[in-house]
Motif scaffolding. Structure first.
Motif, mmCIF file in Angstrom:
data_model
loop_
_atom_site.group_PDB
_atom_site.id
_atom_site.type_symbol
_atom_site.label_atom_id
_atom_site.label_comp_id
_atom_site.label_asym_id
_atom_site.label_seq_id
_atom_site.Cartn_x
_atom_site.Cartn_y
_atom_site.Cartn_z
ATOM 1 N N ALA A 101 0.840 -1.203 0.000
ATOM 2 C CA ALA A 101 0.000 0.000 0.000
ATOM 3 C C ALA A 101 0.873 1.250 0.000
ATOM 4 C CB ALA A 101 -0.932 -0.007 1.203
ATOM 5 N N GLU A 102 1.948 1.227 0.764
ATOM 6 C CA GLU A 102 2.862 2.374 0.813
ATOM 7 C C GLU A 102 3.532 2.611 -0.542
ATOM 8 O OE1 GLU A 102 6.866 3.922 3.153
ATOM 9 O OE2 GLU A 102 5.854 2.126 3.890
ATOM 10 N N ILE A 103 3.922 1.546 -1.220
ATOM 11 C CA ILE A 103 4.538 1.678 -2.547
ATOM 12 C C ILE A 103 3.541 2.302 -3.523
ATOM 13 C CG2 ILE A 103 5.422 0.387 -4.551
ATOM 14 C CD1 ILE A 103 6.612 -1.624 -2.508
ATOM 15 N N ILE A 104 2.311 1.794 -3.537
ATOM 16 C CA ILE A 104 1.297 2.311 -4.461
ATOM 17 C C ILE A 104 0.970 3.764 -4.138
ATOM 18 C CG2 ILE A 104 -1.105 2.065 -5.220
ATOM 19 C CD1 ILE A 104 -0.670 -0.998 -4.848
ATOM 20 N N GLN A 105 0.782 4.083 -2.864
ATOM 21 C CA GLN A 105 0.461 5.456 -2.469
ATOM 22 C C GLN A 105 1.589 6.425 -2.806
ATOM 23 O OE1 GLN A 105 -0.544 4.768 1.649
ATOM 24 N NE2 GLN A 105 -2.732 4.905 1.209
ATOM 25 N N SER A 106 2.820 5.919 -2.814
ATOM 26 C CA SER A 106 3.973 6.762 -3.143
ATOM 27 C C SER A 106 4.147 6.959 -4.641
ATOM 28 C CB SER A 106 5.253 6.139 -2.570
ATOM 29 O OG SER A 106 5.193 6.084 -1.170
ATOM 30 N N GLY A 107 3.404 6.200 -5.436
ATOM 31 C CA GLY A 107 3.541 6.290 -6.882
ATOM 32 C C GLY A 107 4.583 5.345 -7.443
ATOM 33 N N GLY A 108 4.964 4.343 -6.669
ATOM 34 C CA GLY A 108 5.916 3.348 -7.134
ATOM 35 C C GLY A 108 7.075 3.173 -6.173
ATOM 36 N N LEU A 109 7.850 2.130 -6.411
ATOM 37 C CA LEU A 109 8.953 1.767 -5.534
ATOM 38 C C LEU A 109 10.040 2.835 -5.501
ATOM 39 C CD1 LEU A 109 10.041 -0.453 -3.682
ATOM 40 C CD2 LEU A 109 11.111 -1.489 -5.687
ATOM 41 N N VAL A 110 10.412 3.366 -6.648
ATOM 42 C CA VAL A 110 11.463 4.385 -6.692
ATOM 43 C C VAL A 110 11.020 5.614 -5.904
ATOM 44 C CG1 VAL A 110 12.751 5.952 -8.207
ATOM 45 C CG2 VAL A 110 12.464 3.552 -8.856
ATOM 46 N N ASN A 111 9.787 6.049 -6.106
ATOM 47 C CA ASN A 111 9.292 7.208 -5.364
ATOM 48 C C ASN A 111 9.247 6.941 -3.861
ATOM 49 O OD1 ASN A 111 9.002 8.690 -7.685
ATOM 50 N ND2 ASN A 111 6.829 8.244 -7.908
ATOM 51 N N ARG A 112 8.895 5.719 -3.494
ATOM 52 C CA ARG A 112 8.869 5.355 -2.068
ATOM 53 C C ARG A 112 10.263 5.492 -1.474
ATOM 54 N NH1 ARG A 112 9.822 0.274 0.663
ATOM 55 N NH2 ARG A 112 8.885 0.323 2.751
ATOM 56 N N TRP A 113 11.280 4.993 -2.180
ATOM 57 C CA TRP A 113 12.646 5.083 -1.657
ATOM 58 C C TRP A 113 13.153 6.517 -1.631
ATOM 59 C CZ3 TRP A 113 14.543 1.945 1.536
ATOM 60 C CH2 TRP A 113 14.169 0.608 1.518
ATOM 61 N N LYS A 114 12.812 7.291 -2.632
ATOM 62 C CA LYS A 114 13.202 8.706 -2.630
ATOM 63 C C LYS A 114 12.619 9.418 -1.416
ATOM 64 C CE LYS A 114 13.773 9.439 -7.597
ATOM 65 N NZ LYS A 114 13.210 10.090 -8.781
ATOM 66 N N LYS A 115 11.356 9.134 -1.150
ATOM 67 C CA LYS A 115 10.650 9.729 -0.019
ATOM 68 C C LYS A 115 11.305 9.321 1.305
ATOM 69 C CE LYS A 115 5.875 9.704 1.606
ATOM 70 N NZ LYS A 115 4.562 9.151 1.277
ATOM 71 N N ARG A 116 11.662 8.053 1.418
ATOM 72 C CA ARG A 116 12.290 7.559 2.654
ATOM 73 C C ARG A 116 13.702 8.087 2.837
ATOM 74 N NH1 ARG A 116 11.121 1.945 4.899
ATOM 75 N NH2 ARG A 116 8.975 2.273 5.474
ATOM 76 N N MET A 117 14.399 8.321 1.744
ATOM 77 C CA MET A 117 15.797 8.765 1.827
ATOM 78 C C MET A 117 15.918 10.271 2.101
ATOM 79 S SD MET A 117 17.308 5.966 1.594
ATOM 80 C CE MET A 117 19.014 6.149 1.242
ATOM 81 N N SER A 118 14.850 11.007 1.837
ATOM 82 C CA SER A 118 14.937 12.461 2.039
ATOM 83 C C SER A 118 14.557 12.880 3.430
ATOM 84 C CB SER A 118 14.066 13.189 1.039
ATOM 85 O OG SER A 118 12.716 12.836 1.196
#
Length: 163
Positions: free
Chosen positions: A146-163
């Motif tokens: 759900a977090e991956i989908i809400q973030s717009g994908g896996l790459v966006n999820r990791w970008k969000k977590r890394m910032s």
């Protein structure tokens, strides 16, 4: 995570070559891919699809090659979710990784007709055919998906977590 839109109903074995024909794989631009989504199967799909709409299909949706262009094209065309009886495993993974919500629910697929308005509550795993009032139950997304989908994908999820 809720989705609601008009259903576009398709059959079984919708492969990635039909979702986005190989002649368009010279680009990875989502907007360009969206222009050609489903065109070999449904020439008017991109003219009729509206943001939030939902694809409903029988078994083995996304079979064929492993190209991630297919879920990117679907999502960029405005489709919020795909409901099918089953998905090809590589398509399933690519869809989640690109942020496209997909759910397996054979009972919903058997009941939903082309053009019906469908509402999906992904957190509860409910699919409601708003046209007929029928409700179906699918497996809800685990929290990390759900977090991956809400973030717009896996790459966006990791970008969000890394910032």
């Amino acid at each position: 995570m809720n989705f609601e839109g008009k259903a576009f109903r398709y059959g079984r074995d919708i492969d990635t070559d039909v979702i986005i024909p190989a002649r368009y794989l010279n680009t990875s631009d989502p907007a360009e891919l969206a222009k050609h989504c489903m065109e070999d199967l449904d020439a008017t799909f991109v003219e009729r699809v509206s943001p939030g709409d939902i694809i409903v299909a029988d078994e083995n949706f996304g079979c064929g090659s492993s190209r991630e262009h297919a879920p990117i094209a679907i999502k960029a065309a405005g489709v919020d979710a795909v409901i099918a009886k089953s998905f090809a495993r590589i398509f399933y993974r690519n869809a989640i990784n690109t942020g496209l919500a997909i759910m397996e629910c054979p009972e919903a697929v058997d009941a939903i007709k082309d053009g019906d308005v469908v509402k999906v509550d992904a957190e509860r795993g409910t699919i409601t055919d708003e046209t007929t009032g029928a409700t179906f139950h699918a497996q809800p997304f685990p929290p990390f998906i759900a977090e991956i989908i809400q973030s717009g994908g896996l790459v966006n999820r990791w970008k969000k977590r890394m910032s």
